[in-house]
Write an enzyme that holds these catalytic residues in place. Structure first.
Site, PDB file in Angstrom:
ATOM      1  N   HIS A 206     -64.234 -43.207  26.712  1.00 46.14           N
ATOM      2  CA  HIS A 206     -63.952 -44.294  25.766  1.00 46.14           C
ATOM      3  C   HIS A 206     -63.264 -43.707  24.538  1.00 46.14           C
ATOM      4  O   HIS A 206     -63.670 -42.652  24.059  1.00 46.14           O
ATOM      5  CB  HIS A 206     -65.283 -44.954  25.365  1.00 46.14           C
ATOM      6  CG  HIS A 206     -65.143 -46.218  24.574  1.00 46.14           C
ATOM      7  ND1 HIS A 206     -64.778 -46.239  23.254  1.00 46.14           N
ATOM      8  CD2 HIS A 206     -65.322 -47.519  24.930  1.00 46.14           C
ATOM      9  CE1 HIS A 206     -64.752 -47.502  22.831  1.00 46.14           C
ATOM     10  NE2 HIS A 206     -65.074 -48.300  23.834  1.00 46.14           N
ATOM     11  N   CYS A 244     -60.196 -49.088  25.760  1.00 44.90           N
ATOM     12  CA  CYS A 244     -60.737 -50.105  24.857  1.00 44.90           C
ATOM     13  C   CYS A 244     -59.611 -50.532  23.918  1.00 44.90           C
ATOM     14  O   CYS A 244     -59.204 -49.767  23.041  1.00 44.90           O
ATOM     15  CB  CYS A 244     -61.915 -49.519  24.087  1.00 44.90           C
ATOM     16  SG  CYS A 244     -62.645 -50.665  22.909  1.00 44.90           S
ATOM     17  N   HIS A 273     -61.976 -52.335  28.315  1.00 45.26           N
ATOM     18  CA  HIS A 273     -62.666 -53.162  27.320  1.00 45.26           C
ATOM     19  C   HIS A 273     -61.567 -53.954  26.637  1.00 45.26           C
ATOM     20  O   HIS A 273     -60.717 -53.359  25.975  1.00 45.26           O
ATOM     21  CB  HIS A 273     -63.323 -52.296  26.242  1.00 45.26           C
ATOM     22  CG  HIS A 273     -64.579 -51.611  26.676  1.00 45.26           C
ATOM     23  ND1 HIS A 273     -65.304 -50.801  25.830  1.00 45.26           N
ATOM     24  CD2 HIS A 273     -65.250 -51.629  27.856  1.00 45.26           C
ATOM     25  CE1 HIS A 273     -66.364 -50.344  26.472  1.00 45.26           C
ATOM     26  NE2 HIS A 273     -66.349 -50.817  27.696  1.00 45.26           N
ATOM     27  N   HIS A 319     -66.614 -56.873  22.372  1.00 45.99           N
ATOM     28  CA  HIS A 319     -67.584 -57.567  21.532  1.00 45.99           C
ATOM     29  C   HIS A 319     -67.252 -59.047  21.386  1.00 45.99           C
ATOM     30  O   HIS A 319     -66.095 -59.434  21.503  1.00 45.99           O
ATOM     31  CB  HIS A 319     -67.612 -56.900  20.165  1.00 45.99           C
ATOM     32  CG  HIS A 319     -67.830 -55.433  20.286  1.00 45.99           C
ATOM     33  ND1 HIS A 319     -67.297 -54.518  19.434  1.00 45.99           N
ATOM     34  CD2 HIS A 319     -68.517 -54.723  21.220  1.00 45.99           C
ATOM     35  CE1 HIS A 319     -67.658 -53.309  19.816  1.00 45.99           C
ATOM     36  NE2 HIS A 319     -68.401 -53.402  20.903  1.00 45.99           N
ATOM     37  N   TYR A 332     -72.734 -58.597  20.720  1.00 43.90           N
ATOM     38  CA  TYR A 332     -73.075 -58.927  22.106  1.00 43.90           C
ATOM     39  C   TYR A 332     -73.682 -60.315  22.294  1.00 43.90           C
ATOM     40  O   TYR A 332     -74.575 -60.509  23.117  1.00 43.90           O
ATOM     41  CB  TYR A 332     -73.933 -57.812  22.714  1.00 43.90           C
ATOM     42  CG  TYR A 332     -73.073 -56.587  22.971  1.00 43.90           C
ATOM     43  CD1 TYR A 332     -72.268 -56.514  24.102  1.00 43.90           C
ATOM     44  CD2 TYR A 332     -72.989 -55.554  22.042  1.00 43.90           C
ATOM     45  CE1 TYR A 332     -71.432 -55.439  24.325  1.00 43.90           C
ATOM     46  CE2 TYR A 332     -72.151 -54.459  22.251  1.00 43.90           C
ATOM     47  CZ  TYR A 332     -71.373 -54.416  23.408  1.00 43.90           C
ATOM     48  OH  TYR A 332     -70.530 -53.353  23.619  1.00 43.90           O
TER      49      TYR A 332
END
Ligand code: CS2
Ligand code: MN
Length: 354
Positions: A206, A244, A273, A319, A332
């Site tokens: 990540h 991400c 992500h 998110h 979340y």
């Protein structure tokens, strides 16, 4: 492409597994064990129980986020070999349970940094934000604020015991610069990637969040060249990336679409992500709703860059804001992430039916 959502397990997540199953298009959940200390082996039975729970709810659990890396590995202490051997064993155990991708990061000390976990947007929804002025304080103060503002949840990578000794931790990293940290990452990859190849698991690093140095800490997963370096350090498909979009876009100099395209083409993006962020000024930003009009990223271009370059991995909205009165673990909430799923799948359908 397989659409997933992150689930924090039966102890820590107040959202029932069935709710994820009810989001149209969601096939799996991304999970982790939260009761094994960083660096220790994940026991086979515990993994089997976790994966079994997801499967009983009609969901896959083929991605783990994250198996965290012990600081001794990042610092390069002699004790790292023991922790690396444990990591290899965890990979073997995960493979046995059908896990295909392991997400991890190589950030010293903090897993990520936000300065406001309940940033209020004009429509009254709450989100997370990072403003530079929020870290122009003492380290202890910054750590205390993050821990106090997490709405009572244990945040991965923010273990209060570990960060209670933040000065000691920083002292341990004092001789670790980017060069050293990179060497330590390569040392780790050379040890674990052959195990991954043997058992059919892919590692997926990540990016640093934010993707530049904070508090003088070294950073080695910031941009295209870093990702290229990592891919070449062990040239194997098993040595891959969790791309991400939010983290990469936090440095406005990064060409997010170019990075998505290049590393999809190179078959190294195993997990994506996908979130949008809104740059406030310079590098200050907040995490916006997913659609293009709310943030600084063009989400159609994001999805297109993945799709058109052969991306075939797992994907999840990142998110979500808190909307409709929901509260809980920062980033979340169920509702906004579910909206994100629907939006991303809509874009995917559009680009794939051209
Ligand atoms: C995640 C990261 O919740 C989040 O902020 O994007 O914590 C991520 O799970 C880790 O950095 C990956 O190891
Ligand atoms: Mn992310």
């Amino acid at each position: 492409m397989q659409m997933t959502m992150r689930w924090f397990g039966p102890e820590q997540d107040k959202i029932p597994l069935e709710y994820f199953r009810q989001v149209p298009g969601v096939e799996g959940v991304v999970g982790a064990l939260y009761d094994v200390a960083v660096g220790e082996v994940w026991p086979e039975e515990k993994i089997a129980a976790l994966v079994g729970q997801a499967q009983a709810a009609g969901l896959t659990m083929e991605v783990i986020e994250s198996v965290n890396i012990h600081d001794d590995i990042k610092i390069g202490l002699p004790s790292r070999d023991r922790y690396i051997a444990n990591y290899q064993q965890t990979i073997r155990h995960l493979a046995k349970a059908g896990v295909k991708v392991i997400c991890y990061n190589f950030m010293p000390v903090f897993d990520w940094m936000k300065t406001d976990m309940n940033y209020v947007l004009p429509d009254g929804s709450l989100t997370m934000a990072f403003e530079k002025k929020g870290i122009d304080k003492s380290l202890e103060e910054v750590v205390k604020e993050v821990l106090e503002n997490s709405n009572g949840f244990a945040l991965p990578g923010w273990e209060p015991e570990r960060l209670g000794k933040v000065q000691e931790l920083f002292a341990q990293y004092k001789d670790v610069d980017d060069v050293k940290l990179r060497e330590n990452l390569a040392y780790f990859l050379k040890a674990v990637i052959p195990v991954c190849e043997e058992v059919g698991v892919k590692m997926a690093i990540h990016p640093d969040d934010p993707p530049y140095s904070i508090f003088g800490l070294p950073r080695v997963v910031k941009n295209r060249d870093d990702l290229d370096w990592i891919c070449n350090a062990v040239d194997s498909e098993a040595n891959g990336i969790t791309l991400c979009t939010g983290s990469i876009a936090e440095d406005p100099a990064n060409d997010v679409y170019g990075i998505l395209a290049e590393f999809s083409r190179r078959k190294r993006i195993h997990f994506a992500h996908v979130r949008n962020i809104k740059i406030i000024q310079d590098k200050d930003f907040y995490e916006s709703a997913h659609p293009t009009q709310y943030g600084s990223l063009n989400m159609l271009k994001v999805i297109q860059s993945l799709h058109d370059n052969g991306f075939d991995g797992y994907i999840r909205p990142d998110h979500g804001r808190f909307i409709w009165g929901e509260t809980g673990r920062p980033g979340y909430g169920l509702y906004d992430r579910a909206l994100g799923v629907t939006y991303l799948l809509g874009l995917w359908e559009a680009v794939s039916s051209k």
